[in-house]
Design a protein around this motif. Structure first.
Motif, PDB file in Angstrom:
ATOM      1  N   LEU A 141      -1.817  -0.310  -7.077  1.00  0.00           N
ATOM      2  CA  LEU A 141      -2.966  -0.229  -6.175  1.00  0.00           C
ATOM      3  C   LEU A 141      -3.201   1.233  -5.773  1.00  0.00           C
ATOM      4  CD1 LEU A 141      -4.978  -1.934  -4.413  1.00  0.00           C
ATOM      5  CD2 LEU A 141      -3.264  -1.772  -2.589  1.00  0.00           C
ATOM      6  N   GLY A 142      -4.447   1.701  -5.958  1.00  0.00           N
ATOM      7  CA  GLY A 142      -4.759   3.093  -5.617  1.00  0.00           C
ATOM      8  C   GLY A 142      -5.055   3.278  -4.137  1.00  0.00           C
ATOM      9  N   GLN A 143      -5.895   2.400  -3.601  1.00  0.00           N
ATOM     10  CA  GLN A 143      -6.335   2.501  -2.215  1.00  0.00           C
ATOM     11  C   GLN A 143      -6.228   1.148  -1.536  1.00  0.00           C
ATOM     12  OE1 GLN A 143      -7.481   5.065  -0.395  1.00  0.00           O
ATOM     13  NE2 GLN A 143      -7.356   6.597  -2.018  1.00  0.00           N
ATOM     14  N   PRO A 144      -5.930   1.072  -0.275  1.00  0.00           N
ATOM     15  CA  PRO A 144      -5.592   2.191   0.604  1.00  0.00           C
ATOM     16  C   PRO A 144      -4.146   2.637   0.407  1.00  0.00           C
ATOM     17  CG  PRO A 144      -5.508   0.156   1.836  1.00  0.00           C
ATOM     18  CD  PRO A 144      -5.951  -0.208   0.455  1.00  0.00           C
ATOM     19  N   GLU A 145      -3.871   3.847   0.864  1.00  0.00           N
ATOM     20  CA  GLU A 145      -2.496   4.347   0.861  1.00  0.00           C
ATOM     21  C   GLU A 145      -1.931   4.169   2.268  1.00  0.00           C
ATOM     22  OE1 GLU A 145      -2.354   8.010  -2.171  1.00  0.00           O
ATOM     23  OE2 GLU A 145      -3.874   8.196  -0.630  1.00  0.00           O
ATOM     24  N   PHE A 146      -0.643   3.851   2.324  1.00  0.00           N
ATOM     25  CA  PHE A 146      -0.011   3.705   3.643  1.00  0.00           C
ATOM     26  C   PHE A 146       1.215   4.591   3.716  1.00  0.00           C
ATOM     27  CE2 PHE A 146       3.001   2.176   6.678  1.00  0.00           C
ATOM     28  CZ  PHE A 146       2.217   1.917   7.789  1.00  0.00           C
ATOM     29  N   VAL A 147       1.179   5.534   4.640  1.00  0.00           N
ATOM     30  CA  VAL A 147       2.364   6.360   4.910  1.00  0.00           C
ATOM     31  C   VAL A 147       2.684   6.243   6.394  1.00  0.00           C
ATOM     32  CG1 VAL A 147       1.914   8.014   3.062  1.00  0.00           C
ATOM     33  CG2 VAL A 147       0.978   8.449   5.325  1.00  0.00           C
ATOM     34  N   LEU A 148       3.963   6.254   6.697  1.00  0.00           N
ATOM     35  CA  LEU A 148       4.363   6.187   8.110  1.00  0.00           C
ATOM     36  C   LEU A 148       5.265   7.383   8.417  1.00  0.00           C
ATOM     37  CD1 LEU A 148       4.000   4.464  10.653  1.00  0.00           C
ATOM     38  CD2 LEU A 148       6.157   3.339  10.085  1.00  0.00           C
ATOM     39  N   PRO A 149       4.680   8.485   8.959  1.00  0.00           N
ATOM     40  CA  PRO A 149       5.498   9.636   9.358  1.00  0.00           C
ATOM     41  C   PRO A 149       6.239   9.340  10.659  1.00  0.00           C
ATOM     42  CG  PRO A 149       3.163  10.040   9.825  1.00  0.00           C
ATOM     43  CD  PRO A 149       3.250   8.680   9.189  1.00  0.00           C
ATOM     44  N   HIS A 150       7.273  10.126  10.918  1.00  0.00           N
ATOM     45  CA  HIS A 150       8.049   9.983  12.162  1.00  0.00           C
ATOM     46  C   HIS A 150       8.406   8.513  12.414  1.00  0.00           C
ATOM     47  CE1 HIS A 150       6.950  14.120  12.649  1.00  0.00           C
ATOM     48  NE2 HIS A 150       5.669  13.839  12.758  1.00  0.00           N
ATOM     49  N   ALA A 151       8.831   7.843  11.354  1.00  0.00           N
ATOM     50  CA  ALA A 151       9.012   6.392  11.420  1.00  0.00           C
ATOM     51  C   ALA A 151      10.173   5.992  12.318  1.00  0.00           C
ATOM     52  CB  ALA A 151       9.231   5.842  10.009  1.00  0.00           C
ATOM     53  N   HIS A 152      11.118   6.905  12.544  1.00  0.00           N
ATOM     54  CA  HIS A 152      12.228   6.577  13.453  1.00  0.00           C
ATOM     55  C   HIS A 152      11.707   6.362  14.866  1.00  0.00           C
ATOM     56  CE1 HIS A 152      11.518  10.845  13.338  1.00  0.00           C
ATOM     57  NE2 HIS A 152      12.306  11.080  14.362  1.00  0.00           N
ATOM     58  N   GLN A 153      10.561   7.014  15.190  1.00  0.00           N
ATOM     59  CA  GLN A 153       9.935   6.767  16.496  1.00  0.00           C
ATOM     60  C   GLN A 153       9.006   5.553  16.409  1.00  0.00           C
ATOM     61  OE1 GLN A 153       8.142  10.613  16.885  1.00  0.00           O
ATOM     62  NE2 GLN A 153      10.072  11.601  17.382  1.00  0.00           N
ATOM     63  N   ALA A 154       8.193   5.523  15.338  1.00  0.00           N
ATOM     64  CA  ALA A 154       7.187   4.449  15.227  1.00  0.00           C
ATOM     65  C   ALA A 154       7.821   3.069  15.115  1.00  0.00           C
ATOM     66  CB  ALA A 154       6.276   4.718  14.022  1.00  0.00           C
ATOM     67  N   LEU A 155       8.981   2.999  14.447  1.00  0.00           N
ATOM     68  CA  LEU A 155       9.617   1.702  14.220  1.00  0.00           C
ATOM     69  C   LEU A 155      10.891   1.537  15.059  1.00  0.00           C
ATOM     70  CD1 LEU A 155       9.248   1.433  10.324  1.00  0.00           C
ATOM     71  CD2 LEU A 155       8.277  -0.160  11.981  1.00  0.00           C
ATOM     72  N   ALA A 156      10.962   2.274  16.146  1.00  0.00           N
ATOM     73  CA  ALA A 156      12.199   2.276  16.949  1.00  0.00           C
ATOM     74  C   ALA A 156      12.603   0.873  17.378  1.00  0.00           C
ATOM     75  CB  ALA A 156      12.020   3.181  18.167  1.00  0.00           C
ATOM     76  N   ASP A 157      11.615   0.031  17.689  1.00  0.00           N
ATOM     77  CA  ASP A 157      11.928  -1.333  18.142  1.00  0.00           C
ATOM     78  C   ASP A 157      11.874  -2.328  16.982  1.00  0.00           C
ATOM     79  OD1 ASP A 157      11.961  -0.252  20.674  1.00  0.00           O
ATOM     80  OD2 ASP A 157       9.825  -0.649  20.989  1.00  0.00           O
TER      81      ASP A 157
END
Ligand SMILES: Cc1cc2nc3c(=O)[nH]c(=O)nc-3n(C[C@H](O)[C@H](O)[C@H](O)COP(=O)(O)O)c2cc1C
Length: 192
Positions: A141-157
């Motif tokens: 799949l070309g689009q959409p792209e999903f990136v999650l930066p700073h994931a230790h904060q974003a996924l902390a819970d």
């Protein structure tokens, strides 16, 4: 939407992997018609060695079988030194090899996502993974792209933060993967 099975693969061996958490978040937001077969045995895939291909090691045979049984594949890749981790590339090398029915990822619909602790959120690992899947003739799949930066904060819970755009983008990725699967089925019904 008909019932579909998605083989979900995290490219991390880590017990508290952010990418494994991300895959879990996807399974929670996906429609009920989708069943996720989470492959948790990446650590059992041996280092690729052409001398050991026949018969294939059992973990490799198991992964091939489960991918073949699935309608599509979702890969969550970490980023190690601006590329996908070696364990994931190693698994892909096994999967790229011809078997009686053909390489298992050929024409297989695949979506890529990723979470990293850095500011670029795995974009370089995803480009690296994408180029390998392209070589393997996977239907990525070309689009959409999903990136999650700073994931230790974003996924902390363990959950994506309420109010962030991430759930909507992940939903669009899943929808895109389902669209690819349906497109592939339509082509197959035409004998292509
Ligand atoms: C060997 C190594 C190299 C790394 N290189 C990068 C990198 O290039 N970019 C980045 O954003 N994070 C990098 N990281 C940090 C990872 O984003 C972080 O360890 C992340 O939690 C790995 O994914 P996981 O939690 O799913 O195991 C690196 C980590 C390791 C162990």
């Amino acid at each position: 939407m008909s019932n579909l099975t998605i083989l979900a693969l995290s490219g991390s061996l880590r017990k508290d992997s952010l990418n494994t958490r991300l895959l879990t978040a996807v399974t929670r937001l996906a429609p009920p018609e989708l069943t996720f077969d989470v492959f948790g045995d990446l650590a059992a895939i041996p280092l690729f060695n052409e001398d050991d291909e026949h018969p294939a090691p059992s973990a490799v045979a198991q992964l091939r079988h489960r991918i073949r049984a699935a309608d599509g594949v979702l890969i969550a890749t970490p980023e190690y030194n601006a590329a996908m981790p070696g364990v994931l590339k190693n698994a892909l090398d096994w999967l790229s090899r011809p078997v009686a029915e053909g390489p298992v990822l050929e024409h297989k619909p695949v979506a890529i996502i990723g979470a990293s602790q850095g500011p670029l959120g795995t974009i370089r690992a995803q480009l690296n993974l994408r180029s390998v899947l392209h070589k393997m003739n996977a239907d990525a799949l070309g689009q959409p792209e999903f990136v999650l930066p700073h994931a230790h904060q974003a996924l902390a819970d363990g959950e994506l933060p309420a109010g962030s755009p991430s759930p909507a983008i992940l939903t669009a990725v899943v929808d895109g993967l389902v669209g690819l699967i349906e497109h592939r089925r339509a082509l197959a019904s035409l004998g292509r």
